[in-house]
Design a protein around this motif. Structure first.
Motif, short mmCIF file in Angstrom:
data_model
loop_
_atom_site.label_atom_id
_atom_site.label_comp_id
_atom_site.label_asym_id
_atom_site.label_seq_id
_atom_site.Cartn_x
_atom_site.Cartn_y
_atom_site.Cartn_z
N ASN A 4 0.84 -1.19 0.00
CA ASN A 4 0.00 0.00 0.00
C ASN A 4 0.88 1.25 0.00
O ASN A 4 1.10 1.86 1.05
N PRO A 5 1.42 1.64 -1.14
CA PRO A 5 2.36 2.77 -1.19
C PRO A 5 1.74 4.13 -0.88
O PRO A 5 2.45 5.12 -0.81
N THR A 6 0.43 4.18 -0.64
CA THR A 6 -0.20 5.45 -0.27
C THR A 6 -0.54 5.50 1.21
O THR A 6 -1.15 6.46 1.69
N ALA A 7 -0.16 4.47 1.99
CA ALA A 7 -0.43 4.44 3.43
C ALA A 7 0.39 5.50 4.16
O ALA A 7 1.36 6.03 3.62
N SER A 8 0.01 5.79 5.40
CA SER A 8 0.76 6.77 6.19
C SER A 8 2.21 6.34 6.38
O SER A 8 3.13 7.13 6.22
#
Length: 150
Positions: A84-88
């Protein structure tokens, strides 16, 4: 672990910080550690103040952290396992081209926060692997604290 400071006038306080370490170093107080047990607790005098300060992270210890006190030369990339490269927080691989090694993630996180603004997670797992390009370290970093890759 409970830490106690006893000042020269007999005052007792719980919890020890860098200021208490400085007072003990100057002879204004003594420091103690209480090791709690199930049926009894043991009290220890802290007599090696330098080692204590290194262990608490108040004094840099290059031998145990693997990190020299300099501006680190760092390369990084998104980990191959990142889902999930858009996670925090994201998983990254990091290389230290300056020759340092990461033996203490907390110390490395402090260095990178002050030098590059990175926010490295210190409560999760991390690891290292040796490869042809040198040793790489896997860790979790707040995505917004990382520079945009070139």
């Amino acid at each position: 672990m409970c830490y106690i400071e006893v000042t020269a006038d007999g005052s007792v306080s719980q919890g020890v910080d860098a200021a208490a370490y400085q007072r003990a170093l100057s002879g204004q107080s003594r420091l103690f550690a209480v090791w709690p047990g199930s049926y009894r607790s043991d009290l220890f005098a802290i007599d090696d103040l330098d080692q204590y300060a290194r262990g608490m992270g108040w004094v840099h210890d290059e031998a145990s952290t693997g990190l020299a006190e300099h501006e680190h030369q760092v390369r990084w990339r998104l980990s191959e396992s990142e889902r999930n490269p858009t996670a925090s927080y994201i998983s990254v691989r990091v290389w230290l081209d300056c020759g340092c090694m990461v033996r203490d993630l907390g110390a490395f996180a402090k260095h990178m926060r002050s030098q590059q603004g990175w926010d490295i997670a210190t409560t999760g797992g991390w690891g290292s692997s040796s490869e042809r390009g040198g040793t790489s370290y896997s860790m979790r970093v707040r995505r917004k604290s990382l520079p945009q890759p070139a």
